[in-house]
Design an enzyme around this catalytic site. Sequence first.
Site, PDB file in Angstrom:
ATOM      1  CG  HIS A 188      -2.221  -1.150  -8.200  1.00  0.00           C
ATOM      2  ND1 HIS A 188      -2.942  -0.536  -7.080  1.00  0.00           N
ATOM      3  CD2 HIS A 188      -2.123  -2.168  -7.234  1.00  0.00           C
ATOM      4  CE1 HIS A 188      -3.018  -1.007  -5.930  1.00  0.00           C
ATOM      5  NE2 HIS A 188      -2.711  -2.371  -6.104  1.00  0.00           N
TER       6      HIS A 188
ATOM      7  N   GLY B 258       0.059  -5.659  -9.112  1.00  0.00           N
ATOM      8  CA  GLY B 258       0.414  -6.933  -8.561  1.00  0.00           C
ATOM      9  C   GLY B 258      -0.585  -8.092  -8.282  1.00  0.00           C
TER      10      GLY B 258
ATOM     11  NE  ARG C  33      -4.053  -2.070   0.014  1.00  0.00           N
ATOM     12  CZ  ARG C  33      -3.926  -3.308  -0.578  1.00  0.00           C
ATOM     13  NH1 ARG C  33      -2.995  -3.355  -1.321  1.00  0.00           N
ATOM     14  NH2 ARG C  33      -4.840  -4.048  -0.532  1.00  0.00           N
TER      15      ARG C  33
ATOM     16  CD  GLU D 270      -2.733   2.632  -7.412  1.00  0.00           C
ATOM     17  OE1 GLU D 270      -3.772   1.970  -7.644  1.00  0.00           O
ATOM     18  OE2 GLU D 270      -1.918   2.360  -6.566  1.00  0.00           O
TER      19      GLU D 270
END
Length: 315
Positions: free
Chosen positions: A281, A283, A233, A262
């Site tokens: 982002h 992941g 985070r 984002e």
Amino acid sequence: MKIAILDDWLDCALDSCDWNRLGSDVIIDVFHDTITGTALVERLQPYDIICMMRERTPIDAALMNQLPNLKGIVTSGMRNAALDINAAKSRGLMVSGTGSPGHATSELAFTLIAMQARQIFASATAMRGGKWQTHLGRDLRGARLGILGLGRLGTQLAGYAKAFGMEIQAWSQNLTKERCDEVGVLYVDREAFFQSSDFISIHLKLSSRVHHLVGTEEIAMMKPDAYLVNTSRAPIIDMAALTNALAIGQIAGAAIDVYDHEPVPAANSLRNTPNLLMTPHIGYVTRETMDIFYGETLDAVEAMIAGTPIRELMP
């Protein structure tokens, strides 16, 4: 019945499962951009069920108050900081979640560690510019990996690192030596963790307790040839402190997959930070994970339409 699928940035929602199961009476609209404010309210007012991707568009009490047709919300995952579950439940809304495999994030974290160790991105970029052998990498074997947070994902990362012969240590505010012994990694205190790690990877749940847990003081403790990875985070790192450290060469580099805002604007100065490897982002963004997210979202929507919600989220 009208269904809205939000934040499908990769345009993969409709291909990830068979939405035709809902029948011709159900209208499905997919949105690929992320908007806020009045425009978001106007967009969502017609919909009965909203399908949201975790921690993209926030859905709070103020927004729900302006959506008179809303009957249910489905989120990917069983936990979503961008969704006010208390507000949803107090309004009598159905709220459901999905499974979340998680291992894709651990895989990305280790990939970013390896890329920094061998300077893969910098070397590949130099090759495109006509150059040859511009950056000296280092071994993973024998390097010390510091894992900040030893939960499910941190434990998975430890397994990958062991396969490469890395030395592994861990620390977090509530971590115990007993937990480290279970996983087979070394327990160290905060100072030793930051001072002796060659690579640090963050795997913590976001809370006020860990906000800016990695800041100016912690970065100053790190070795000048150490690397920092965050696939967890964004607010866990003080990004102003990190970008300043990278600008002056205080540490060797960092790899970041999560951001305070984002998508990151195209003109954001963060994109020009030296020795910062940025990914958008991704992941949890793999084909297999999306199949689970959207497949189980579809299951939850079907159950809501039938009046028998599944995998209900509670405050």
